[in-house]
Every structure is written in C-alpha cells, then in structure tokens.
Enzyme design. Structure first.
Site, PDB file in Angstrom:
ATOM      1  N   CYS A 148       0.794  -1.233   0.000  1.00  0.00           N
ATOM      2  CA  CYS A 148       0.000   0.000   0.000  1.00  0.00           C
ATOM      3  C   CYS A 148       0.825   1.281   0.000  1.00  0.00           C
ATOM      4  O   CYS A 148       0.563   2.193  -0.801  1.00  0.00           O
ATOM      5  CB  CYS A 148      -0.919   0.000   1.219  1.00  0.00           C
ATOM      6  SG  CYS A 148      -2.021  -1.408   1.282  1.00  0.00           S
ATOM      7  N   ARG A 152      15.808   1.337   3.645  1.00  0.00           N
ATOM      8  CA  ARG A 152      15.599   0.164   2.790  1.00  0.00           C
ATOM      9  C   ARG A 152      14.823  -0.916   3.533  1.00  0.00           C
ATOM     10  O   ARG A 152      15.162  -2.104   3.480  1.00  0.00           O
ATOM     11  CB  ARG A 152      16.942  -0.365   2.286  1.00  0.00           C
ATOM     12  CG  ARG A 152      16.828  -1.241   1.013  1.00  0.00           C
ATOM     13  CD  ARG A 152      18.187  -1.739   0.560  1.00  0.00           C
ATOM     14  NE  ARG A 152      19.119  -0.643   0.363  1.00  0.00           N
ATOM     15  CZ  ARG A 152      20.329  -0.564   0.913  1.00  0.00           C
ATOM     16  NH1 ARG A 152      20.760  -1.543   1.720  1.00  0.00           N
ATOM     17  NH2 ARG A 152      21.109   0.478   0.686  1.00  0.00           N
ATOM     18  N   SER A 153      13.772  -0.552   4.210  1.00  0.00           N
ATOM     19  CA  SER A 153      12.965  -1.532   4.932  1.00  0.00           C
ATOM     20  C   SER A 153      12.240  -2.427   3.949  1.00  0.00           C
ATOM     21  O   SER A 153      11.997  -2.056   2.796  1.00  0.00           O
ATOM     22  CB  SER A 153      11.940  -0.828   5.835  1.00  0.00           C
ATOM     23  OG  SER A 153      10.899  -0.270   5.051  1.00  0.00           O
ATOM     24  N   ILE A 178      21.380   2.465   6.494  1.00  0.00           N
ATOM     25  CA  ILE A 178      22.356   2.821   7.522  1.00  0.00           C
ATOM     26  C   ILE A 178      23.783   2.497   7.102  1.00  0.00           C
ATOM     27  O   ILE A 178      24.701   3.295   7.282  1.00  0.00           O
ATOM     28  CB  ILE A 178      22.028   2.100   8.850  1.00  0.00           C
ATOM     29  CG1 ILE A 178      20.688   2.595   9.406  1.00  0.00           C
ATOM     30  CG2 ILE A 178      23.135   2.319   9.874  1.00  0.00           C
ATOM     31  CD1 ILE A 178      20.224   1.828  10.625  1.00  0.00           C
TER      32      ILE A 178
END
Length: 342
Positions: free
Chosen positions: A176, A211-212, A235
């Site tokens: 989403c 970058r999850s 990170i």
C-alpha cells in the site's frame, strides 16, 4: 495545495490526491451486492499502531466498508504479551469465508518473526501486499497474474507490456505505501505519461532513504521497474536500482531491475536526485536542505518529519505525509481481492 510568492516550493498535502481515489472506491462500492469485510488485527500496545487502526476504522466507516478491529494480546491488556494470539487470529481470518481482506498492524515481534506472520496470511486476503507471492511479482516486474495463482502451490504468469490485464489475468497486489507514493509521483508529473507503460519514470533519478522490507526496498524496486534510476540509502550502504544495462546491449532495458553497490555518499545522491523520499523512523533524523538539488520533489513518509523546516527553499514541491493515500490504496486492494475470488 498552498502557494505563495516568496519563491518557496509548493506544499502539497495528500488529501486532494487521495480524494481522486476515494471517489473511485465509492463508485466501486456502489456496484457491489455485499460490502467487503476487512479485518484489522491489532496485537501490540504501540501507540502508532493504535492510531493507525483507529484511522483505518474511521475511513472504512465513512466509506461503507465493513471493518472489524480484532484486538488481542497487549492491545487489550498490559497483562498479556505483545503479539499474544496473533498467529491464531490470522489463521481464523484465513478460514472465515465472510472475510475479504486482512491487515495486521506491524511491527509486532521484529523483522524475522513478523515476516513469518506475513506468509501465514492467505494471499487471497492480503490487502497490504506483503505475502511473498506479491513481493516476488513486484521484484520481478510481474504485473499481471491469474486469480488462480493466489491459491497455494501455483506459479504466477506475466504480461507487463500494458496497463490493462490480458484476458483471464488480473493486476497483482502491490504494497500500500509504496503504491501510494508512486500514485503521488504520477499525480505531480514525475511520471511522463507520453512514455510507454512500464518506463514512464525514465530519466528521473530518485533517492529513497531507508531500505525496509515494508516500504523502502519495494518502493525502490517499483520505481526502478518503471524506468527510474533509484539510489537506495540505508544505515550501512547505498545501492543503485536500475533496469538499464550498464554496458551497451541490444535491448534498451532488462525485464526487471537489478541492484548494484554504489560508491556515492548521501550528499552526492541528493545533489543529483529529482525526487527524494525519506522514511526513517527517528525523530532526530533530518535530510539536510542544503544538500538537495534545486527544484527537486520531496516526500516524507515517516511519522517523524525527516525534512528540515526550510525544505521548500530548495524543493519545488513537498508532500509531508501520504497516510490518506495509503488507506485508499489498501481499500483498492481490498476491492480487487473481493473481485478476484468471485
């Protein structure tokens, strides 16, 4: 939208963009014989999760979607553990034929165990598009699938050359928030509608900070598969996502994006980026305005504001939040899943 004559960039809230999709959702709901039922599973004491659940419930009530909020574990009592009973709640929702879609309010346990829970949820009810079937499609630029492939043990098929699904095919479900961001970028003209479908972000350099697996990485893949050069910042590393070959080849671009390590610094990424998206869940993290490219578009996705107050001194357009757009994308996914199982 607000404007002034001070030379600052535009401040654009997501509300007018969300209203377009809200009208689409309302129109679709009017054509249905039965309201779709969405179950929200809340299993933690996290304040942001409770707020998101209440916001979802409010939006569904206003639009006429049958929303059931199921609170379990630490969500109902401090005497119960975080996430207690969540796996059982997901299985129950999977087995309930009256339930068309399910969303789980993450994070609960942390990435490894939350990822496990995302795979327990049936893809036939996964309105958030977090199941591996949908992630596989996203990363491999598979845009259309057969509804039969949502069941266990099947293999997706692809037809990525047009926006309209071929006969017997439907659109794959996209997470989403990444989808909400893409729709915002389409609305403000970052995507070039004159270019062929699947390549409308060609010529744009976009930095995505964080970058999850829920937002940052799938967003980078979506944008790269639409033709952009994406610099994914986390990170400990910076990566480049692109579907254009580095060396001269006969074809103009690859079937889907590939990932290369990058030697650029964050400052160097920002200096060349037409768009900057930041989703860092840290109140102290700020993207330095002085590092931004003049005239860029900036989107804040984090609950905490990741951009400095003077961001519009450099940005031509700033979108401070996309929460309302995310809900609309979730409801679009819900309506599609209800249609797919018909």
């Amino acid at each position: 939208m607000s404007t002034d004559i001070s030379g600052k960039g535009l401040l654009l809230k997501a509300d007018p963009i969300a209203a377009i999709f809200r009208d689409e959702v309302v129109s679709s709901l009017k054509k249905l014989d039965r309201k779709p039922r969405l179950v929200g599973i809340l299993a933690t004491s996290s304040a942001p999760s409770h707020q998101y659940a209440e916001f979802t419930q409010k939006q569904c009530l206003q639009l006429g979607v049958d929303f059931v909020l199921k609170k379990i574990g630490a969500a109902i009592s401090e005497d119960l553990a975080e996430g207690e009973g969540v796996e059982e709640a997901i299985v129950d929702a999977n087995e309930d034929d009256n339930v068309d879609g399910v969303m789980v309010y993450y994070p609960i346990f942390g990435v490894p165990q939350d990822h496990y829970l995302q795979q327990i949820l049936s893809p036939q009810k996964d309105v958030e598009g977090l199941h591996v079937k949908f992630h596989y499609n996203l990363y491999h630029n598979i845009r259309f699938i057969s509804p039969r492939t949502l069941g266990p043990g099947s293999t997706p098929a692809s037809a990525p050359d047009a926006d309209t699904p071929p006969p017997s095919m439907v659109k794959s479900i996209i997470p989403c928030t990444p989808l909400a961001i893409v729709k915002c970028l389409e609305h403000v003209g970052v995507y070039n509608k004159i270019l062929p479908y699947g390549d409308r972000a060609y010529g744009k350099t976009i930095t995505v900070i964080n970058r999850s697996e829920v937002v940052g990485r799938p967003l980078a893949a979506l944008l790269a598969n639409d033709g952009a050069r994406v610099l994914s910042v986390d990170i400990d590393s910076i990566q480049e996502y692109t579907k254009r070959p580095r060396q001269a080849e006969t074809r103009r671009y690859l079937p889907h994006h590939i990932v290369h390590p990058s030697n650029l610094t964050l400052q160097e990424c920002l200096a060349i980026s037409d768009v900057v998206v930041s989703a860092v869940p840290n109140v102290n993290y700020k993207v330095k305005t002085e590092w931004l490219k003049d005239g860029c578009v900036c989107l804040n996705i984090a609950v905490e504001k990741n951009f400095e107050k003077d961001v519009r001194d450099k940005a031509s357009l700033y979108i401070p939040a996309v929460g309302k757009m995310t809900i609309m994308m979730l409801l679009r996914n819900l309506l599609r899943l209800q249609e797919y199982k018909a």
